[in-house]
Design an enzyme around this catalytic site. Sequence first.
Site, short mmCIF file in Angstrom:
data_model
loop_
_atom_site.label_atom_id
_atom_site.label_comp_id
_atom_site.label_asym_id
_atom_site.label_seq_id
_atom_site.Cartn_x
_atom_site.Cartn_y
_atom_site.Cartn_z
N CYS A 135 -5.46 6.43 7.76
CA CYS A 135 -4.85 5.34 6.98
C CYS A 135 -3.80 4.66 7.85
O CYS A 135 -2.82 5.28 8.24
CB CYS A 135 -4.24 5.87 5.70
SG CYS A 135 -3.46 4.58 4.70
N HIS A 188 -15.74 1.35 7.68
CA HIS A 188 -15.45 0.04 7.11
C HIS A 188 -16.69 -0.84 7.14
O HIS A 188 -17.47 -0.80 8.09
CB HIS A 188 -14.34 -0.66 7.89
CG HIS A 188 -13.02 0.02 7.77
ND1 HIS A 188 -12.10 -0.30 6.80
CD2 HIS A 188 -12.47 1.03 8.50
CE1 HIS A 188 -11.04 0.48 6.93
NE2 HIS A 188 -11.24 1.30 7.95
N GLY A 223 -8.38 -1.29 7.79
CA GLY A 223 -9.25 -2.40 7.46
C GLY A 223 -8.91 -3.65 8.24
O GLY A 223 -9.80 -4.41 8.66
N GLU A 241 -10.55 -0.20 -1.23
CA GLU A 241 -10.46 1.03 -0.45
C GLU A 241 -11.25 2.16 -1.10
O GLU A 241 -11.16 2.37 -2.31
CB GLU A 241 -8.99 1.45 -0.29
CG GLU A 241 -8.21 0.57 0.67
CD GLU A 241 -7.00 1.29 1.23
OE1 GLU A 241 -7.15 2.44 1.72
OE2 GLU A 241 -5.90 0.71 1.16
N ASN A 264 0.89 -1.17 0.00
CA ASN A 264 0.00 0.00 0.00
C ASN A 264 0.92 1.22 0.00
O ASN A 264 1.57 1.50 1.02
CB ASN A 264 -0.88 -0.05 1.24
CG ASN A 264 -2.02 0.93 1.25
OD1 ASN A 264 -2.63 1.16 2.30
ND2 ASN A 264 -2.38 1.51 0.11
N CYS A 307 -4.47 -2.91 3.81
CA CYS A 307 -5.19 -1.81 4.47
C CYS A 307 -5.06 -1.98 5.97
O CYS A 307 -5.56 -2.96 6.54
CB CYS A 307 -6.66 -1.81 4.05
SG CYS A 307 -7.62 -0.46 4.81
#
Length: 276
Positions: free
Chosen positions: A71, A159, A220, A208, A11, A217
């Site tokens: 994030c 989420h 996540g 995402e 990521n 993520c």
Amino acid sequence: MQFSKWHGLGNDFVIVEPEKNPGFDFRGSAEHLCDRHFGIGADGVVTVRPLGGSAFEMRIYNSDGTETEMCGNATRCVGLYIRKNRLAAGSEFELHTRGGIVRPKVLDNGSVRVDMGEPHLLRGEIPVAGDPASGAENLAIELPGRQFSAVGVSMGNPHAVIFVPDINAVELEKWGPQVECHALFPNKTNVEFVEVISDRMVRMRVWERGCGVTLACGTGSCATCVAGVVTGRTARCITVLLDGGELQIDYSLNDNHVYMTGPACEVFRGQYTETR
């Protein structure tokens, strides 16, 4: 514009310091900067601004130009970025984001452990449509020809965690954007599809919000652990297997905070010149 390219389990992010790049429109340029053919290439642009001592402001702009609240993978990257560039003393820092304050700590082995704070489970906090004071652990999501049951969780950003029997059967690029934009989620949502391997290990793939399919993520993964505990599927300490690698997540019983541990890596540094 001076930048540094980082990734957390694939990521990836363009990290910049606004004070060293005065007048640059990071949000307006995010889509072009993140373009993998005509720009630097990344899932997002992250700005780091000192607030004094070990505190910093962190802002995150998705590859579509939208700004997100939080994030997890970027948090690990920024923690190691601060340490490597000696922007503050010590190994533990305080990052102020739109989704709250998170605290990355660089460990001796080079990985980063982040106190991601408390999860939010009420519809009004996530947010999810319906009674704002009610929970969101059993959300019925109707799609054309398909129905899912999702668990709503906020880790500073929304989420929808969907447990599935076989992760390989998930049509992520088809179902992900449909769930992201479902009417249940007024601010849209990140989408996690999760196969439980054991009570201490899960396999997760993610769509995402504002980015699409990514290799990992962090928030996540945290939301998945919380959803696993809430629904009785997992223990509080789990390994999350992602397309880009593994994260260790601990949903602490002591303080109700979620702790995420994983790697971060600088790929290269460079100078970007506007060519459009």
